[in-house]
Design a protein around this motif. Structure first.
Motif, mmCIF file in Angstrom:
data_model
loop_
_atom_site.group_PDB
_atom_site.id
_atom_site.type_symbol
_atom_site.label_atom_id
_atom_site.label_comp_id
_atom_site.label_asym_id
_atom_site.label_seq_id
_atom_site.Cartn_x
_atom_site.Cartn_y
_atom_site.Cartn_z
ATOM 1 N N VAL A 113 2.081 12.182 -10.286
ATOM 2 C CA VAL A 113 3.518 12.169 -10.538
ATOM 3 C C VAL A 113 3.809 11.679 -11.948
ATOM 4 O O VAL A 113 4.644 12.234 -12.668
ATOM 5 N N VAL A 114 3.072 10.611 -12.364
ATOM 6 C CA VAL A 114 3.267 10.077 -13.708
ATOM 7 C C VAL A 114 2.886 11.103 -14.759
ATOM 8 O O VAL A 114 3.568 11.279 -15.771
ATOM 9 N N VAL A 115 1.759 11.792 -14.528
ATOM 10 C CA VAL A 115 1.300 12.804 -15.486
ATOM 11 C C VAL A 115 2.306 13.930 -15.608
ATOM 12 O O VAL A 115 2.536 14.471 -16.686
ATOM 13 N N LEU A 116 2.927 14.300 -14.498
ATOM 14 C CA LEU A 116 3.870 15.402 -14.502
ATOM 15 C C LEU A 116 5.224 15.015 -15.095
ATOM 16 O O LEU A 116 6.034 15.876 -15.382
ATOM 17 N N GLN A 117 5.459 13.727 -15.297
ATOM 18 C CA GLN A 117 6.733 13.290 -15.865
ATOM 19 C C GLN A 117 6.774 13.578 -17.364
ATOM 20 O O GLN A 117 5.743 13.624 -18.032
ATOM 21 N N ASP A 118 7.962 13.785 -17.880
ATOM 22 C CA ASP A 118 8.164 14.026 -19.304
ATOM 23 C C ASP A 118 7.831 12.751 -20.081
ATOM 24 O O ASP A 118 8.430 11.704 -19.848
ATOM 25 N N PRO A 119 6.870 12.797 -21.013
ATOM 26 C CA PRO A 119 6.522 11.600 -21.791
ATOM 27 C C PRO A 119 7.719 10.991 -22.518
ATOM 28 O O PRO A 119 7.772 9.778 -22.704
ATOM 29 N N LEU A 120 8.657 11.842 -22.910
ATOM 30 C CA LEU A 120 9.836 11.333 -23.602
ATOM 31 C C LEU A 120 10.660 10.448 -22.681
ATOM 32 O O LEU A 120 11.225 9.436 -23.112
ATOM 33 N N GLU A 121 10.719 10.809 -21.376
ATOM 34 C CA GLU A 121 11.446 9.990 -20.407
ATOM 35 C C GLU A 121 10.674 8.728 -20.060
ATOM 36 O O GLU A 121 11.260 7.681 -19.803
ATOM 37 N N VAL A 122 9.345 8.825 -20.072
ATOM 38 C CA VAL A 122 8.514 7.676 -19.705
ATOM 39 C C VAL A 122 8.508 6.626 -20.821
ATOM 40 O O VAL A 122 8.701 5.436 -20.576
ATOM 41 N N PHE A 123 8.297 7.077 -22.068
ATOM 42 C CA PHE A 123 8.133 6.146 -23.189
ATOM 43 C C PHE A 123 9.418 5.879 -23.962
ATOM 44 O O PHE A 123 9.550 4.831 -24.589
ATOM 45 N N GLY A 124 10.339 6.832 -23.967
ATOM 46 C CA GLY A 124 11.560 6.670 -24.743
ATOM 47 C C GLY A 124 11.400 7.234 -26.150
ATOM 48 O O GLY A 124 10.289 7.477 -26.636
ATOM 49 N N LEU A 180 8.936 20.712 -31.176
ATOM 50 C CA LEU A 180 10.368 21.053 -31.259
ATOM 51 C C LEU A 180 10.769 22.043 -30.180
ATOM 52 O O LEU A 180 11.941 22.125 -29.810
ATOM 53 N N LEU A 181 9.804 22.802 -29.682
ATOM 54 C CA LEU A 181 10.093 23.883 -28.738
ATOM 55 C C LEU A 181 10.079 23.426 -27.278
ATOM 56 O O LEU A 181 10.369 24.219 -26.390
ATOM 57 N N VAL A 182 9.722 22.174 -27.027
ATOM 58 C CA VAL A 182 9.581 21.697 -25.651
ATOM 59 C C VAL A 182 10.925 21.696 -24.928
ATOM 60 O O VAL A 182 11.065 22.260 -23.839
ATOM 61 N N SER A 183 11.911 21.074 -25.517
ATOM 62 C CA SER A 183 13.243 20.984 -24.898
ATOM 63 C C SER A 183 14.235 20.518 -25.953
ATOM 64 O O SER A 183 13.854 20.159 -27.073
ATOM 65 N N ALA A 194 15.924 17.769 -25.812
ATOM 66 C CA ALA A 194 15.697 16.341 -26.043
ATOM 67 C C ALA A 194 14.531 16.133 -27.004
ATOM 68 O O ALA A 194 14.599 15.300 -27.916
ATOM 69 N N TRP A 195 13.462 16.888 -26.811
ATOM 70 C CA TRP A 195 12.305 16.802 -27.710
ATOM 71 C C TRP A 195 12.689 17.249 -29.116
ATOM 72 O O TRP A 195 12.242 16.672 -30.096
ATOM 73 N N HIS A 196 13.492 18.286 -29.209
ATOM 74 C CA HIS A 196 13.919 18.775 -30.522
ATOM 75 C C HIS A 196 14.694 17.693 -31.262
ATOM 76 O O HIS A 196 14.542 17.515 -32.480
ATOM 77 N N GLY A 197 15.545 16.963 -30.528
ATOM 78 C CA GLY A 197 16.324 15.907 -31.148
ATOM 79 C C GLY A 197 15.451 14.814 -31.740
ATOM 80 O O GLY A 197 15.753 14.265 -32.807
ATOM 81 N N VAL A 198 14.345 14.489 -31.051
ATOM 82 C CA VAL A 198 13.447 13.449 -31.541
ATOM 83 C C VAL A 198 12.531 13.991 -32.633
ATOM 84 O O VAL A 198 12.355 13.372 -33.691
ATOM 85 N N ALA A 199 11.952 15.174 -32.392
ATOM 86 C CA ALA A 199 10.955 15.731 -33.305
ATOM 87 C C ALA A 199 11.546 16.238 -34.615
ATOM 88 O O ALA A 199 10.803 16.519 -35.552
ATOM 89 N N SER A 200 12.859 16.382 -34.684
ATOM 90 C CA SER A 200 13.490 16.832 -35.934
ATOM 91 C C SER A 200 14.081 15.672 -36.731
ATOM 92 O O SER A 200 14.804 15.886 -37.705
ATOM 93 N N SER A 201 13.762 14.457 -36.330
ATOM 94 C CA SER A 201 14.313 13.265 -36.972
ATOM 95 C C SER A 201 13.926 13.180 -38.453
ATOM 96 O O SER A 201 12.783 13.450 -38.833
ATOM 97 N N ASP A 202 14.886 12.812 -39.278
ATOM 98 C CA ASP A 202 14.620 12.640 -40.711
ATOM 99 C C ASP A 202 13.563 11.566 -40.965
ATOM 100 O O ASP A 202 12.745 11.691 -41.885
#
Length: 212
Positions: free
Chosen positions: A52-63, A83-86, A88-96
């Protein structure tokens, strides 16, 4: 085993002590089986929890903050794929804050960085992408000639008077600098005493580009 021996074994009467030992052995055997089944259930439960932990989104697990640190350790291509994951991921991965360091790595040691990549307020992800695309062209543009500081010194064939004024031939300081502009003009560093002597004799690189 012979038939007679089997008959004798069947007729054998266990003593009370032997029956107690046999009962104890049987009891321990059942206990081991119960413990084995219980441990197996516990292992299966832990395995399911791990899945279950492995299947969870790492972004939700770690922040977001932790994911920024993780992504900062990856190469630019891997970060770009994230950037292509979701959204939410795009918002983090495109950070300046993430792409600023990627741009610095890309530009390190480069003689030319495209003007568009240095526009104030431009997202660093866009600046990185523009720089990569600019690096694939194989033509020199007018902007390239005017964006650089050109180092300059007189050739040996010029009159000795000019060479004596040139820091290169005197060995007293770094090379002189020349700046070429889009309007065809050229300038030198403030206080350059030799500038007035030779600016009119240095052909503007834009003219050379137009003639080529």
């Amino acid at each position: 085993m012979e038939l007679k021996e089997l008959e004798e074994l069947n007729d054998y009467v266990f003593s009370e002590e032997e029956e107690e030992v046999a009962a104890e052995v049987n009891k321990r055997g059942k206990k081991r089986k119960r413990n084995g089944r219980r441990k197996k259930r516990e292992r299966d439960k832990i395995t399911k929890q791990e899945e279950v932990v492995v299947l969870q989104d790492p972004l939700e697990v770690f922040g977001g903050d932790i994911m920024l640190l993780i992504l900062g350790k990856l190469d630019a291509r891997s970060v770009a794929l994230s950037l292509l994951v979701s959204r939410a991921w795009h918002g983090v991965a495109s950070s300046d804050s993430l792409w600023t360091s990627k741009c610095e790595e890309l530009w390190l040691g480069k003689a030319h960085v495209p003007r568009l990549a240095l526009v104030p307020g431009l997202p660093k992800l866009a600046a990185y992408s523009l720089s990569v695309m600019d690096g694939k062209r194989n033509r020199i543009m007018k902007e390239d000639l005017c964006d650089h500081v050109w180092e300059f010194h007189f050739n040996k064939v010029v009159p000795e008077y000019w060479r004596n004024l040139d820091p290169y031939w005197k060995g007293t300081s770094p090379l002189m600098h020349r700046y070429f502009h889009m309007d065809g003009s050229q300038t030198a560093d403030p206080g350059d005493k030799e500038a007035g002597l030779e600016l009119g004799n240095v052909q503007h690189p834009l003219l050379l580009l137009q003639c080529s």
